[in-house]
Motif scaffolding. Structure first.
Motif, PDB file in Angstrom:
ATOM      1  N   ALA A  79       0.987  -1.382   0.001  1.00 25.29           N
ATOM      2  CA  ALA A  79       0.049   0.019   0.063  1.00 25.29           C
ATOM      3  C   ALA A  79       0.951   1.520   0.035  1.00 25.29           C
ATOM      4  O   ALA A  79       0.386   2.317  -0.570  1.00 25.29           O
ATOM      5  CB  ALA A  79      -0.923   0.095   1.141  1.00 25.29           C
ATOM      6  N   MET A  80       2.144   1.252   0.403  1.00 25.11           N
ATOM      7  CA  MET A  80       3.101   2.203   0.419  1.00 25.11           C
ATOM      8  C   MET A  80       3.518   2.525  -0.979  1.00 25.11           C
ATOM      9  O   MET A  80       4.352   3.695  -1.089  1.00 25.11           O
ATOM     10  CB  MET A  80       4.107   2.189   1.714  1.00 25.11           C
ATOM     11  N   GLY A  81       3.417   1.472  -2.099  1.00 22.44           N
ATOM     12  CA  GLY A  81       4.047   1.786  -3.148  1.00 22.44           C
ATOM     13  C   GLY A  81       4.794   0.713  -3.517  1.00 22.44           C
ATOM     14  O   GLY A  81       5.311   0.682  -4.805  1.00 22.44           O
ATOM     15  N   ASP A  83       5.906  -2.815  -5.428  1.00 22.18           N
ATOM     16  CA  ASP A  83       5.324  -3.568  -6.312  1.00 22.18           C
ATOM     17  C   ASP A  83       4.696  -4.939  -6.239  1.00 22.18           C
ATOM     18  O   ASP A  83       3.617  -5.253  -6.529  1.00 22.18           O
ATOM     19  CB  ASP A  83       6.306  -3.438  -7.718  1.00 22.18           C
ATOM     20  N   ARG A  84       5.705  -5.868  -5.432  1.00 23.16           N
ATOM     21  CA  ARG A  84       5.316  -7.196  -5.093  1.00 23.16           C
ATOM     22  C   ARG A  84       6.041  -7.552  -3.769  1.00 23.16           C
ATOM     23  O   ARG A  84       6.695  -6.794  -3.517  1.00 23.16           O
ATOM     24  CB  ARG A  84       5.295  -7.932  -6.363  1.00 23.16           C
ATOM     25  N   ALA A 192      -0.641   5.065   4.673  1.00 22.18           N
ATOM     26  CA  ALA A 192      -1.492   4.315   3.437  1.00 22.18           C
ATOM     27  C   ALA A 192      -3.028   4.714   3.507  1.00 22.18           C
ATOM     28  O   ALA A 192      -3.554   4.355   4.556  1.00 22.18           O
ATOM     29  CB  ALA A 192      -1.281   2.780   3.798  1.00 22.18           C
ATOM     30  N   LEU A 194      -6.962   4.846   2.059  1.00 22.15           N
ATOM     31  CA  LEU A 194      -7.707   3.621   1.280  1.00 22.15           C
ATOM     32  C   LEU A 194      -7.600   3.450  -0.271  1.00 22.15           C
ATOM     33  O   LEU A 194      -7.479   2.347  -0.693  1.00 22.15           O
ATOM     34  CB  LEU A 194      -9.421   4.066   1.599  1.00 22.15           C
ATOM     35  N   PRO A 195      -7.467   4.360  -1.161  1.00 22.02           N
ATOM     36  CA  PRO A 195      -7.364   4.115  -2.496  1.00 22.02           C
ATOM     37  C   PRO A 195      -5.785   3.028  -2.605  1.00 22.02           C
ATOM     38  O   PRO A 195      -6.037   1.890  -3.404  1.00 22.02           O
ATOM     39  CB  PRO A 195      -7.009   5.342  -3.276  1.00 22.02           C
ATOM     40  N   ASN A 196      -4.905   3.368  -1.736  1.00 23.32           N
ATOM     41  CA  ASN A 196      -3.605   2.576  -1.825  1.00 23.32           C
ATOM     42  C   ASN A 196      -3.784   1.186  -1.242  1.00 23.32           C
ATOM     43  O   ASN A 196      -3.296   0.208  -1.796  1.00 23.32           O
ATOM     44  CB  ASN A 196      -2.513   3.494  -1.359  1.00 23.32           C
ATOM     45  N   ILE A 197      -4.661   1.404  -0.140  1.00 21.79           N
ATOM     46  CA  ILE A 197      -4.745  -0.198   0.543  1.00 21.79           C
ATOM     47  C   ILE A 197      -5.385  -1.027  -0.239  1.00 21.79           C
ATOM     48  O   ILE A 197      -5.224  -2.151  -0.503  1.00 21.79           O
ATOM     49  CB  ILE A 197      -5.643   0.105   1.750  1.00 21.79           C
ATOM     50  N   MET A 198      -6.446  -0.543  -0.876  1.00 20.56           N
ATOM     51  CA  MET A 198      -7.377  -1.237  -1.850  1.00 20.56           C
ATOM     52  C   MET A 198      -6.464  -1.840  -3.211  1.00 20.56           C
ATOM     53  O   MET A 198      -6.875  -2.907  -3.468  1.00 20.56           O
ATOM     54  CB  MET A 198      -8.321  -0.117  -2.698  1.00 20.56           C
ATOM     55  N   LYS A 199      -5.653  -0.880  -3.567  1.00 28.19           N
ATOM     56  CA  LYS A 199      -5.178  -1.559  -4.836  1.00 28.19           C
ATOM     57  C   LYS A 199      -3.905  -2.635  -4.345  1.00 28.19           C
ATOM     58  O   LYS A 199      -3.581  -3.385  -5.059  1.00 28.19           O
ATOM     59  CB  LYS A 199      -4.198  -0.209  -5.534  1.00 28.19           C
ATOM     60  N   LYS A 201      -4.277  -4.855  -2.182  1.00 24.61           N
ATOM     61  CA  LYS A 201      -4.887  -6.174  -1.990  1.00 24.61           C
ATOM     62  C   LYS A 201      -4.710  -6.959  -3.347  1.00 24.61           C
ATOM     63  O   LYS A 201      -4.922  -8.252  -3.356  1.00 24.61           O
ATOM     64  CB  LYS A 201      -6.334  -5.868  -1.837  1.00 24.61           C
ATOM     65  N   LYS A 202      -4.313  -6.383  -4.505  1.00 24.55           N
ATOM     66  CA  LYS A 202      -4.311  -7.036  -5.783  1.00 24.55           C
ATOM     67  C   LYS A 202      -3.160  -7.328  -6.118  1.00 24.55           C
ATOM     68  O   LYS A 202      -2.769  -7.809  -7.317  1.00 24.55           O
ATOM     69  CB  LYS A 202      -5.541  -6.320  -6.957  1.00 24.55           C
ATOM     70  N   PRO A 204       0.877  -8.581  -6.406  1.00 20.38           N
ATOM     71  CA  PRO A 204       1.137 -10.063  -6.125  1.00 20.38           C
ATOM     72  C   PRO A 204       2.233 -10.271  -5.032  1.00 20.38           C
ATOM     73  O   PRO A 204       2.855  -9.519  -4.569  1.00 20.38           O
ATOM     74  CB  PRO A 204       1.803 -10.666  -7.491  1.00 20.38           C
TER      75      PRO A 204
END
Ligand SMILES: C[S@@+](CC[C@H](N)C(=O)[O-])C[C@H]1O[C@@H](n2cnc3c(N)ncnc32)[C@H](O)[C@@H]1O
Lengths: 254, 297
Positions: A79-81, A83-84, A192, A194-199, A201-202, A204
């Protein structure tokens, strides 16, 4: 050339929680206790994300060694940015006795497999205060290290790191690949939202075991006893400076 | 409904400056969190939890969005209201923003054409296509809440588009395929990216293959997918600060189109930095994207 950065993030008991020792003195109470990312690792993650935003890094990978719940810590990093994530599954007794040497071997192996150029770690974890992982990882890989970083800059192919040392500040230059450990003043980690926490979750997360990486986690230490620090004795109040001096002389401090 | 939206539209023009107060005022209303995905309840919930506002790259479009002035933006925990569990539609994703900006600035890409906006979320790309003169726009989203929101957002922008919940990725290609497929930020999930690439491949096997346009800020799954054909970058936008805050780690967003398509002749700039990619500078996506990216990013 953009670099690939590996960051470590350990799940620890939240810094605001009052630590309690288990009655049988085998460790501290962790069940039902709030955990979060080790604050120094948060600083390392923040720095890695900033490197990505400055296009110094092309990809940021976060690693966490620990039980299933370590994935929550990885989600925070994502969520902080980041990538995986890579979750190195170590649980139960194995986790209780997992030492910086094991984590260093795991990180070194992953850094090689993922072709990372920089390993960014917190200078120490606030639970065991070992302060060994960065140093040992650098040694295992035979990479240069810059510990206690309070500023990192990239100057063609090298990193210039301002280090916090006892007497003040020291500037060192390290060749890449390198291992860096973050000190408190390196940056202020972002919150972090909401928009970042949400993203996140997806994004990898790959799960591996130390065995998959060819790393043995056999314990090298045995915990004999964990105890509370001795309780501080209550002090006394004195009326004036003369009594203070008299008292200090009495207890042999001056 | 229409009057409600219109009223809000006006409301939000002056509300944006002091939106905190507005949200506070709105949240004093009560709403029921259960019920069907239709009718008043959802509208009220949306009204309460979002602000009708412009995505930073798209001053000509208004959407019901969760912004920093909304309570949910700052909440760490999952929303208790089921409509707001993973509200992908409540954010205008950087991929969708870039793609919409590109469409609005290069209208002939969609003018008079049949358009599919797959994974429409807020419906932003479809709305941009309508505004740019598309003949017919069909928005697809498997989230029924998103479909309802697309209706609300279309009305707010005074455009008409068809919306469906059907999962087009699992269907055999249409006999009557669209001319253009818009994919705004659809590579945020590894499994979905895989499915998407497979579906695109089927679409492109059609004797009259559609043109595919993708908006993406450089997500891992996009960079690491094996795409069924080569793309070239036709636009690169610098994300404005609020958009960056919503997308930690990203600074730009890109628009990619099929290699064979015609390069747009003119690109307008509006507070954004656009790099018009020449053939030499453009990157081939597919297996070689990773190596190609750093040379021009
Ligand atoms: C990242 S959002 C993008 C929204 C919008 N295009 C934008 O750029 O702002 C992805 C959307 O795709 C939808 N989605 C996921 N899988 C889908 C599928 N198989 N078919 C259609 N929509 C899907 C999600 O519900 C979500 O609303």
């Amino acid at each position: 050339m953009a670099l690939r950065v590996l960051v470590g993030c350990k799940r620890v008991i939240d810094y605001a929680v009052r630590i309690r020792v288990k009655p049988d003195k085998t460790g501290v109470v962790t069940d039902g206790i709030k955990h979060s990312m080790n604050p120094f690792d948060e600083i390392a993650v923040e720095e890695a994300v900033r490197m990505k935003e400055k296009k110094i890094a092309s990809e940021v990978i976060a690693v966490s060694c620990g039980p299933m719940q370590s994935q929550e810590t990885l989600r925070t990093a994502l969520a902080m940015g980041v990538d995986r994530g890579i979750h190195v599954d170590v649980s139960g007794k194995d986790y209780e006795l997992l030492q910086p040497i094991h984590v260093s071997k795991i990180l070194a192996k992953i850094a090689q497999e993922e072709k990372c150029d920089i390993i960014l770690l917190g200078k120490q974890a606030i639970d065991d205060d070992s302060n060994q992982t960065a140093q040992m990882t650098a040694s295992l890989l035979n990479w240069p290290q810059a510990t206690y970083a309070s500023k990192i800059e990239k100057t063609n192919g090298e990193l210039q790191v301002l280090r916090e040392i006892d007497g003040g500040l020291e500037t060192v230059r390290v060749k890449i690949p390198a291992v860096i450990s973050a000190d408190l003043r390196l940056n202020e980690p972002r919150y972090a939202t909401l928009p970042n926490i949400m993203k996140a979750k997806k994004k990898p997360i790959k799960k591996v075991t130390p065995g998959d990486l060819g790393v043995e986690t056999d314990p090298r230490i045995e915990i004999l006893s964990v105890e509370d620090p001795p309780e501080r004795q209550a002090g006394i109040k004195v009326e004036d400076v003369d009594t203070l001096i008299a008292k200090l002389k009495e207890v042999g401090r001056i | 409904m229409a009057s409600l939206t219109a009223a809000r539209s006006k409301f939000s023009v002056w509300a944006r400056g002091s939106a905190c107060g507005i949200v506070h005022f709105l949240s004093s209303r009560t709403f029921c969190s259960k019920g069907a995905i239709a009718g008043k309840n959802i509208e009220q919930a949306v009204y309460q939890e979002t602000l009708l506002s412009n995505p930073p790259l798209l001053p000509e479009i208004v959407l019901n969005l969760i912004t920093p002035d909304c309570r949910l933006w700052w909440s760490k925990v999952e929303a208790t209201n089921t409509w707001f569990a993973d509200p992908f539609w409540a954010f205008c994703w950087p991929g969708g923003q870039a793609l919409s900006r590109y469409i609005l600035d290069n209208q002939k890409v969609v003018k008079g054409k049949n358009i599919y906006d797959v994974g429409s979320g807020s419906g932003v790309c479809g709305i941009a296509a309508c505004m740019a003169g598309a003949a017919h726009v069909k928005a697809f989203d498997i989230d029924p809440v998103a479909c309802k929101i697309v209706e609300l957002n279309a009305t707010a922008n005074k455009v008409d588009m068809e919306v469906t919940c059907q999962n087009i990725l699992q269907e055999t290609p249409d006999k009557d395929p669209p001319n253009v497929i818009l994919l705004g930020d659809m590579f945020y999930d590894e499994a979905l990216a895989l499915q998407m690439c497979h579906w695109l491949k089927c679409q492109l096997e059609n004797p009259q293959p559609p043109m595919v346009l993708i908006g993406d800020p450089g997500r891992w799954a996009f960079c690491h997918s094996t795409h069924p054909f080569n793309f070239r970058c036709v636009a690169k936008y610098l994300l404005p600060p609020t958009c960056k805050e919503e997308n930690n780690g990203f600074v730009h967003s890109f628009v990619w189109e099929q290699w064979e398509s015609i390069l747009p002749q003119e690109i307008m700039t509006m507070n954004v930095e656009i790099h018009h990619m020449t053939k030499k500078a453009s990157a081939k996506v597919g297996q070689c994207l990773r190596q190609a990216l750093p040379s021009w990013v």
